[in-house]
Structures are given as C-alpha cells and as structure tokens.
Design a protein around this motif. Structure first.
Motif, mmCIF file in Angstrom:
data_model
loop_
_atom_site.group_PDB
_atom_site.id
_atom_site.type_symbol
_atom_site.label_atom_id
_atom_site.label_comp_id
_atom_site.label_asym_id
_atom_site.label_seq_id
_atom_site.Cartn_x
_atom_site.Cartn_y
_atom_site.Cartn_z
ATOM 1 N N LEU A 60 0.971 -1.261 -0.068
ATOM 2 C CA LEU A 60 0.117 0.118 0.124
ATOM 3 C C LEU A 60 0.895 1.244 0.033
ATOM 4 C CD1 LEU A 60 -2.883 1.087 0.325
ATOM 5 C CD2 LEU A 60 -2.553 1.060 2.790
ATOM 6 N N LEU A 61 0.582 2.237 -0.950
ATOM 7 C CA LEU A 61 1.522 3.386 -1.188
ATOM 8 C C LEU A 61 0.725 4.578 -0.446
ATOM 9 C CD1 LEU A 61 2.869 3.066 -4.799
ATOM 10 C CD2 LEU A 61 3.781 2.535 -2.876
ATOM 11 N N THR A 62 -0.697 4.762 -0.521
ATOM 12 C CA THR A 62 -1.245 5.736 0.040
ATOM 13 C C THR A 62 -2.636 5.439 -0.069
ATOM 14 O OG1 THR A 62 -1.779 6.620 -2.331
ATOM 15 C CG2 THR A 62 0.401 7.743 -1.231
ATOM 16 N N ALA B 274 -8.645 9.476 1.719
ATOM 17 C CA ALA B 274 -10.259 9.566 1.978
ATOM 18 C C ALA B 274 -10.763 10.532 1.551
ATOM 19 C CB ALA B 274 -10.095 9.306 3.752
ATOM 20 N N ALA B 275 -11.979 10.189 0.889
ATOM 21 C CA ALA B 275 -13.082 11.240 0.327
ATOM 22 C C ALA B 275 -14.263 11.021 0.899
ATOM 23 C CB ALA B 275 -12.860 11.521 -0.980
ATOM 24 N N PRO B 276 -15.381 11.722 0.744
ATOM 25 C CA PRO B 276 -16.587 11.575 0.933
ATOM 26 C C PRO B 276 -17.339 10.363 0.316
ATOM 27 C CG PRO B 276 -16.476 14.017 0.852
ATOM 28 C CD PRO B 276 -15.273 13.217 0.242
ATOM 29 N N GLY B 277 -17.269 9.161 1.051
ATOM 30 C CA GLY B 277 -18.086 7.989 0.531
ATOM 31 C C GLY B 277 -17.093 7.228 -0.333
ATOM 32 N N VAL B 278 -15.887 7.351 -0.242
ATOM 33 C CA VAL B 278 -14.810 6.497 -0.968
ATOM 34 C C VAL B 278 -13.496 6.783 -0.292
ATOM 35 C CG1 VAL B 278 -14.304 8.398 -2.742
ATOM 36 C CG2 VAL B 278 -13.966 5.781 -3.342
ATOM 37 N N THR B 279 -12.673 5.512 -0.399
ATOM 38 C CA THR B 279 -11.333 5.733 -0.315
ATOM 39 C C THR B 279 -10.378 5.075 -1.424
ATOM 40 O OG1 THR B 279 -11.964 5.106 2.171
ATOM 41 C CG2 THR B 279 -9.374 5.029 1.597
ATOM 42 N N HIS B 280 -9.532 6.004 -1.966
ATOM 43 C CA HIS B 280 -8.712 5.603 -2.831
ATOM 44 C C HIS B 280 -7.501 5.029 -2.525
ATOM 45 C CE1 HIS B 280 -11.276 7.843 -5.814
ATOM 46 N NE2 HIS B 280 -11.483 8.989 -5.015
ATOM 47 N N LEU B 281 -7.220 3.852 -2.801
ATOM 48 C CA LEU B 281 -6.155 3.208 -2.412
ATOM 49 C C LEU B 281 -5.073 2.908 -3.651
ATOM 50 C CD1 LEU B 281 -7.815 0.179 -0.388
ATOM 51 C CD2 LEU B 281 -6.963 2.483 0.400
ATOM 52 N N HIS B 282 -3.794 3.320 -3.522
ATOM 53 C CA HIS B 282 -2.820 3.087 -4.419
ATOM 54 C C HIS B 282 -1.687 2.115 -3.926
ATOM 55 C CE1 HIS B 282 -3.950 6.768 -6.780
ATOM 56 N NE2 HIS B 282 -4.492 6.975 -5.702
ATOM 57 N N TYR B 283 -1.496 0.982 -4.551
ATOM 58 C CA TYR B 283 -0.984 -0.259 -4.378
ATOM 59 C C TYR B 283 0.547 -0.140 -5.158
ATOM 60 C CZ TYR B 283 -4.310 -2.238 -1.266
ATOM 61 O OH TYR B 283 -5.157 -2.293 -0.218
#
Length: 51
Positions: free
Chosen positions: A33-35, A38-47
């Motif tokens: 997991l790099l980053t 969090a945003a409203p209603g979603v979490t963006h995960l960068h691998y």
C-alpha cells in the motif's frame, strides 16, 4: 519496476464495508500500500506491485 493499482472502496451499510479486489491475485504477487486517500463516500487506495 513498480506498477500502481487504484482500487476504490465503495460505501456500504454493512460492518464490512467495501469490496475485495485482490482475492484472485496469485499468492506469489505481493502488493504494498502506497497511499490511502479518504474522500466522502470513497477511499482511494494506491498499491505497488513488489517483485
């Protein structure tokens, strides 16, 4: 060489919110997991794929 993968997590009313995107990846493929943004209603995960 690293490859980025973006896996959004969807909002859910259950206690186990989101979806698992990586169940089908073979065990020999390692992700780091790099980053997590969090945003409203979603979490963006960068691998990163670790070789």
């Amino acid at each position: 060489m690293a490859t980025s993968v973006v896996a959004p997590r969807t909002a859910s009313t259950s206690s186990a919110a989101g979806r698992s995107f990586f169940q089908a990846i073979p065990k020999h493929v390692n992700l780091r997991l790099l980053t997590a943004i969090a945003a409203p209603g979603v979490t963006h995960l960068h691998y990163e794929v670790v070789r």
